[in-house]
Scaffold this active site. Structure first.
Site, PDB file in Angstrom:
ATOM      1  N   GLU A  42       8.942  14.275  19.841  1.00 19.87           N
ATOM      2  CA  GLU A  42       8.248  14.971  18.756  1.00 19.87           C
ATOM      3  C   GLU A  42       6.767  14.586  18.701  1.00 19.87           C
ATOM      4  O   GLU A  42       5.905  15.424  18.459  1.00 19.87           O
ATOM      5  CB  GLU A  42       8.914  14.691  17.401  1.00 19.87           C
ATOM      6  CG  GLU A  42      10.233  15.401  17.215  1.00 19.87           C
ATOM      7  CD  GLU A  42      10.123  16.915  17.292  1.00 19.87           C
ATOM      8  OE1 GLU A  42       9.047  17.468  17.020  1.00 19.87           O
ATOM      9  OE2 GLU A  42      11.124  17.549  17.665  1.00 19.87           O
ATOM     10  N   TYR A 125       6.029  17.325   8.920  1.00 21.75           N
ATOM     11  CA  TYR A 125       6.745  18.008  10.013  1.00 21.75           C
ATOM     12  C   TYR A 125       7.571  17.021  10.843  1.00 21.75           C
ATOM     13  O   TYR A 125       8.771  17.218  11.058  1.00 21.75           O
ATOM     14  CB  TYR A 125       5.756  18.778  10.920  1.00 21.75           C
ATOM     15  CG  TYR A 125       6.393  19.066  12.246  1.00 21.75           C
ATOM     16  CD1 TYR A 125       7.337  20.081  12.360  1.00 21.75           C
ATOM     17  CD2 TYR A 125       6.139  18.270  13.361  1.00 21.75           C
ATOM     18  CE1 TYR A 125       8.000  20.309  13.550  1.00 21.75           C
ATOM     19  CE2 TYR A 125       6.790  18.482  14.554  1.00 21.75           C
ATOM     20  CZ  TYR A 125       7.718  19.504  14.644  1.00 21.75           C
ATOM     21  OH  TYR A 125       8.387  19.716  15.816  1.00 21.75           O
ATOM     22  N   ASP A 143       7.261  24.200  12.470  1.00 22.23           N
ATOM     23  CA  ASP A 143       6.146  24.000  13.413  1.00 22.23           C
ATOM     24  C   ASP A 143       5.566  25.379  13.747  1.00 22.23           C
ATOM     25  O   ASP A 143       5.923  26.377  13.104  1.00 22.23           O
ATOM     26  CB  ASP A 143       6.629  23.239  14.660  1.00 22.23           C
ATOM     27  CG  ASP A 143       7.574  24.068  15.509  1.00 22.23           C
ATOM     28  OD1 ASP A 143       7.991  25.164  15.056  1.00 22.23           O
ATOM     29  OD2 ASP A 143       7.877  23.649  16.637  1.00 22.23           O
TER      30      ASP A 143
END
Ligand code: SF4
Length: 363
Positions: A42, A125, A143
């Site tokens: 990520e 996020y 996203d």
């Protein structure tokens, strides 16, 4: 007509997740998954494509198989392995995050959203992505890919850059989220955006949720999402010095804060556009107190785009009479053999110069 009934939501979830399970890409962080792999992927894939990020993920897993290995590493080693991926603040934050997770959370990623947000480099996020994918916590992930999918599914035609639009999209993402399988659902949404609902020419015929897509029904797929034009970037011009003395080359470390903090580069002088265009050998001596001993060699002009800066730069090889240079803008500098330059975390723009130097040496 902007609402989905519970039945429609359930159908959307089933179709999407079924499609994902049949079509998802084989990616190394999906093999024997754990939170550390999810965390690394990520962080690495922010502002980076999967193709660009893959070799870096492998490098990091090989060099730092656990969060403790990452925490115990030197920051310069992390920057070196990260070098080429750009956005170096992510790498420095990753090191700080690893140390915090090791020291304050017993080397386990916290399960609480607020605790997750306290970790350097983790924003809403990333926290939602890790908590849902690794621990199946009910957080919707939004996203760039998911924003695009949702804006099309609900035919949201307002400027996607506006925070009010992003808020609306986040609400819709929460509405669609499958509370039983939030991790799987979030991954499926991101994958749909990456593989089918692409920015240009989305493959609507093969989309598992095309019957529920409002943009498709209204023939607005090419108009949504709408993005207002980006602000013009600031233009900057750099003269880059390849300072040579006794067959060694000077490499300097940038300060520990600001753009490209802690990275290494060839010493730079910022010029205005006019100075840059009129640069010649006869005004070299005004820079760094340099006394040039011979004809200079100039590189081609290069350009490099940062998020807010459009940089044009050119390197000049300069032979010095002695090794004393005035590099007050830098944290430290070293005189290195050509081969040793490759052992330092040099940022992307100056890697192009290193390649140019290599072509001179080998040519
Ligand atoms: S139907 Fe087309 S526009 Fe709508 S979600 Fe699917 S791929 Fe995207």
């Amino acid at each position: 007509m902007n609402k989905f009934s519970p039945g429609q939501i359930s159908e959307f979830q089933t179709r999407l997740v079924d499609w994902f399970q049949k079509n998802k890409r084989k990616l190394p962080w999906r093999e024997k998954p754990n939170w550390y792999k999810t965390y690394l992927s990520e962080i690495m894939l922010q502002q980076t494509t999967v193709e660009q990020g893959l070799p870096y993920f492998k490098k990091f897993i090989d060099n730092f198989p656990t969060i403790i290995d990452l925490a115990n590493s030197e920051e310069q080693r992390i920057l070196y392995l990260w070098s080429g991926l750009g956005y170096y603040a992510r790498a420095r934050n990753m090191h700080k995050a690893a140390k915090k997770i090791r020291d304050e959370f017993a080397a386990e990623f916290p399960r609480d959203y607020k605790d997750a947000l306290s970790i350097p480099g983790i924003g809403p996020y990333t926290a939602a992505a890790i908590l849902s994918i690794a621990f199946n916590k009910t957080h919707a992930v939004v996203d760039g890919n998911v924003s695009r999918v949702i804006s099309r599914i609900f035919a949201i035609s307002k400027d996607i850059r506006l925070s009010s639009t992003q808020k609306q999209i986040t609400e819709k993402a929460k509405l669609l989220l499958d509370p039983e399988n939030p991790g799987l659902f979030n991954e499926a949404m991101m994958e749909l955006g990456a593989l089918i609902c692409t920015p240009l020419k989305p493959d609507c015929n093969n989309c598992p949720v095309n019957l529920q897509c409002r943009a498709q029904a209204k023939n607005l797929v090419n108009e949504i999402p709408y993005k207002s034009p980006a602000k013009a970037k600031k233009k900057k011009f750099n003269l880059v010095f390849i300072l040579r003395f006794n067959n060694k080359i000077c490499l300097a470390k940038r300060p520990d804060t600001g753009l490209l903090a802690g990275m290494w580069e060839f010493p730079v002088k910022e010029l205005n556009a006019k100075q840059f265009e009129s640069f010649g050998e006869n005004n070299l001596d005004q820079n760094f107190g340099i006394i040039n001993t011979g004809p200079t060699v100039q590189s081609p002009k290069y350009r490099h785009q940062y998020s807010h800066i459009d940089l044009t730069y050119q390197a000049v090889i300069t032979d010095l009479r002695d090794s004393v240079v005035q590099l007050s803008d830098y944290y430290e500098y070293k005189w290195l053999n050509f081969a040793e330059l490759f052992d330092y975390p040099i940022h992307n723009a100056h890697k192009k110069i290193l390649e140019w130097l290599k072509s001179l040496v080998s040519g």
